[in-house]
Write a protein that holds these residues in place. Structure first.
Motif, mmCIF file in Angstrom:
data_model
loop_
_atom_site.group_PDB
_atom_site.id
_atom_site.type_symbol
_atom_site.label_atom_id
_atom_site.label_comp_id
_atom_site.label_asym_id
_atom_site.label_seq_id
_atom_site.Cartn_x
_atom_site.Cartn_y
_atom_site.Cartn_z
ATOM 1 N N THR A 99 0.847 -1.182 0.000
ATOM 2 C CA THR A 99 0.000 0.000 0.000
ATOM 3 C C THR A 99 0.884 1.233 0.000
ATOM 4 O O THR A 99 2.058 1.161 0.377
ATOM 5 C CB THR A 99 -0.922 0.013 1.243
ATOM 6 O OG1 THR A 99 -1.827 1.087 1.128
ATOM 7 C CG2 THR A 99 -0.146 0.112 2.528
ATOM 8 N N VAL A 103 1.442 2.970 7.407
ATOM 9 C CA VAL A 103 1.209 1.584 7.800
ATOM 10 C C VAL A 103 1.161 1.557 9.325
ATOM 11 O O VAL A 103 1.922 2.275 9.992
ATOM 12 C CB VAL A 103 2.351 0.675 7.277
ATOM 13 C CG1 VAL A 103 2.190 -0.747 7.768
ATOM 14 C CG2 VAL A 103 2.404 0.719 5.752
ATOM 15 N N GLU A 104 0.283 0.747 9.866
ATOM 16 C CA GLU A 104 0.136 0.660 11.321
ATOM 17 C C GLU A 104 1.477 0.310 11.968
ATOM 18 O O GLU A 104 2.186 -0.591 11.515
ATOM 19 C CB GLU A 104 -0.919 -0.393 11.662
ATOM 20 C CG GLU A 104 -1.338 -0.354 13.092
ATOM 21 C CD GLU A 104 -2.540 -1.242 13.374
ATOM 22 O OE1 GLU A 104 -2.690 -1.643 14.530
ATOM 23 O OE2 GLU A 104 -3.303 -1.520 12.442
ATOM 24 N N ARG A 105 1.821 1.022 13.033
ATOM 25 C CA ARG A 105 3.118 0.833 13.694
ATOM 26 C C ARG A 105 3.242 -0.528 14.359
ATOM 27 O O ARG A 105 4.275 -1.189 14.252
ATOM 28 C CB ARG A 105 3.333 1.913 14.751
ATOM 29 C CG ARG A 105 3.634 3.258 14.149
ATOM 30 C CD ARG A 105 3.855 4.304 15.206
ATOM 31 N NE ARG A 105 5.009 3.964 16.029
ATOM 32 C CZ ARG A 105 5.297 4.563 17.166
ATOM 33 N NH1 ARG A 105 4.517 5.520 17.623
ATOM 34 N NH2 ARG A 105 6.357 4.220 17.856
ATOM 35 N N LEU A 106 2.243 -0.935 15.107
ATOM 36 C CA LEU A 106 2.285 -2.198 15.849
ATOM 37 C C LEU A 106 1.022 -3.007 15.523
ATOM 38 O O LEU A 106 0.109 -3.103 16.340
ATOM 39 C CB LEU A 106 2.386 -1.934 17.353
ATOM 40 C CG LEU A 106 3.633 -1.173 17.803
ATOM 41 C CD1 LEU A 106 3.514 -0.754 19.255
ATOM 42 C CD2 LEU A 106 4.886 -2.003 17.570
ATOM 43 N N PRO A 107 0.989 -3.599 14.361
ATOM 44 C CA PRO A 107 -0.234 -4.298 13.950
ATOM 45 C C PRO A 107 -0.471 -5.591 14.721
ATOM 46 O O PRO A 107 0.466 -6.233 15.191
ATOM 47 C CB PRO A 107 0.019 -4.595 12.474
ATOM 48 C CG PRO A 107 1.508 -4.711 12.386
ATOM 49 C CD PRO A 107 2.049 -3.704 13.369
ATOM 50 N N GLU A 108 -1.729 -5.917 14.850
ATOM 51 C CA GLU A 108 -2.110 -7.211 15.419
ATOM 52 C C GLU A 108 -1.792 -8.291 14.377
ATOM 53 O O GLU A 108 -1.742 -8.013 13.183
ATOM 54 C CB GLU A 108 -3.607 -7.234 15.734
ATOM 55 C CG GLU A 108 -4.023 -6.255 16.807
ATOM 56 C CD GLU A 108 -3.501 -6.622 18.188
ATOM 57 O OE1 GLU A 108 -3.425 -7.823 18.500
ATOM 58 O OE2 GLU A 108 -3.158 -5.699 18.942
ATOM 59 N N GLU A 110 -2.338 -10.938 11.705
ATOM 60 C CA GLU A 110 -3.391 -11.129 10.711
ATOM 61 C C GLU A 110 -3.077 -12.361 9.872
ATOM 62 O O GLU A 110 -1.923 -12.764 9.749
ATOM 63 C CB GLU A 110 -3.478 -9.921 9.772
ATOM 64 C CG GLU A 110 -3.962 -8.658 10.407
ATOM 65 C CD GLU A 110 -4.068 -7.520 9.394
ATOM 66 O OE1 GLU A 110 -4.077 -7.797 8.177
ATOM 67 O OE2 GLU A 110 -4.135 -6.370 9.826
ATOM 68 N N HIS A 121 -0.195 -12.632 7.359
ATOM 69 C CA HIS A 121 -0.372 -11.500 6.447
ATOM 70 C C HIS A 121 0.025 -10.202 7.124
ATOM 71 O O HIS A 121 -0.294 -9.985 8.297
ATOM 72 C CB HIS A 121 -1.839 -11.421 6.014
ATOM 73 C CG HIS A 121 -2.147 -10.199 5.218
ATOM 74 N ND1 HIS A 121 -2.653 -9.056 5.805
ATOM 75 C CD2 HIS A 121 -2.013 -9.932 3.905
ATOM 76 C CE1 HIS A 121 -2.820 -8.140 4.871
ATOM 77 N NE2 HIS A 121 -2.440 -8.639 3.710
ATOM 78 N N VAL A 122 0.741 -9.337 6.383
ATOM 79 C CA VAL A 122 1.061 -7.994 6.857
ATOM 80 C C VAL A 122 0.838 -7.006 5.715
ATOM 81 O O VAL A 122 0.787 -7.397 4.547
ATOM 82 C CB VAL A 122 2.518 -7.860 7.375
ATOM 83 C CG1 VAL A 122 2.764 -8.761 8.563
ATOM 84 C CG2 VAL A 122 3.512 -8.143 6.267
ATOM 85 N N THR A 123 0.733 -5.741 6.072
ATOM 86 C CA THR A 123 0.623 -4.664 5.092
ATOM 87 C C THR A 123 1.858 -3.796 5.222
ATOM 88 O O THR A 123 2.235 -3.406 6.336
ATOM 89 C CB THR A 123 -0.644 -3.830 5.343
ATOM 90 O OG1 THR A 123 -1.783 -4.688 5.216
ATOM 91 C CG2 THR A 123 -0.757 -2.688 4.351
ATOM 92 N N LYS A 134 12.440 -5.163 6.042
ATOM 93 C CA LYS A 134 11.253 -5.612 6.762
ATOM 94 C C LYS A 134 10.812 -6.995 6.294
ATOM 95 O O LYS A 134 10.465 -7.855 7.108
ATOM 96 C CB LYS A 134 10.118 -4.599 6.599
ATOM 97 C CG LYS A 134 10.366 -3.316 7.356
ATOM 98 C CD LYS A 134 9.247 -2.320 7.124
ATOM 99 C CE LYS A 134 9.528 -1.023 7.867
ATOM 100 N NZ LYS A 134 8.471 -0.032 7.670
#
Length: 142
Positions: A99, A103-108, A110, A121-123, A134
């Motif tokens: 994207t 991007v969310e700093r500390l994503p849950e 997924e 999965h990550v974005t 990364k």
């Protein structure tokens, strides 16, 4: 074996003692799938499939391979279609949605489901300078 075509570029990293680890890079046209793949390849990764990946399940795992019409080639924007050494088949370990923007700093945690099997999965922003690092960090964690 039933395959499902997925609009994603797939790359693989060889991990000694563990084998090839496959990562699907998904996103809209122009999101940077091939660009990020080229940068990963420059760091020792291998191309599996550019733009479309055939995904199938075997046992409890997902595998990816290139459609025969595009196997061994990658589109380099501004240059054209070029030949590229590949890994013909890889066990998939991660799906990444590319994207632009924040991007969310500390994503849950997924997951993305293909053929009834969950895939981590990550974005990420594929054009971010640290995107290659990364992806590499994620490949070591999984």
């Amino acid at each position: 074996m039933s395959v499902q075509p997925v609009h994603a570029t797939t790359v693989a990293l060889y991990r000694p003692g563990r084998g090839w680890f496959g990562v699907m890079l998904a996103g809209a046209s122009g999101a940077g799938k091939s660009d990020l793949a080229l940068r990963l390849i420059a760091q020792g990764w291998r191309l599996v499939a550019d733009d479309y990946t055939h995904v199938f399940a075997s046992g409890e795992h997902l595998y990816g391979t290139a459609p025969t019409t595009i196997a061994g080639r990658i589109e380099v924007r501004g240059v054209g279609i070029v030949d590229q050494p590949t890994v013909a088949l890889v066990r998939l370990g991660l799906a990444i949605s590319l994207t632009a923007g924040l991007v969310e700093r500390l994503p849950e945690a997924e997951f993305e489901t293909h053929r009834g099997i969950d895939l981590p999965h990550v974005t990420l922003d594929g054009f971010e300078a640290s995107a290659v690092e990364k992806v590499t960090v994620l490949s070591r964690r999984l």
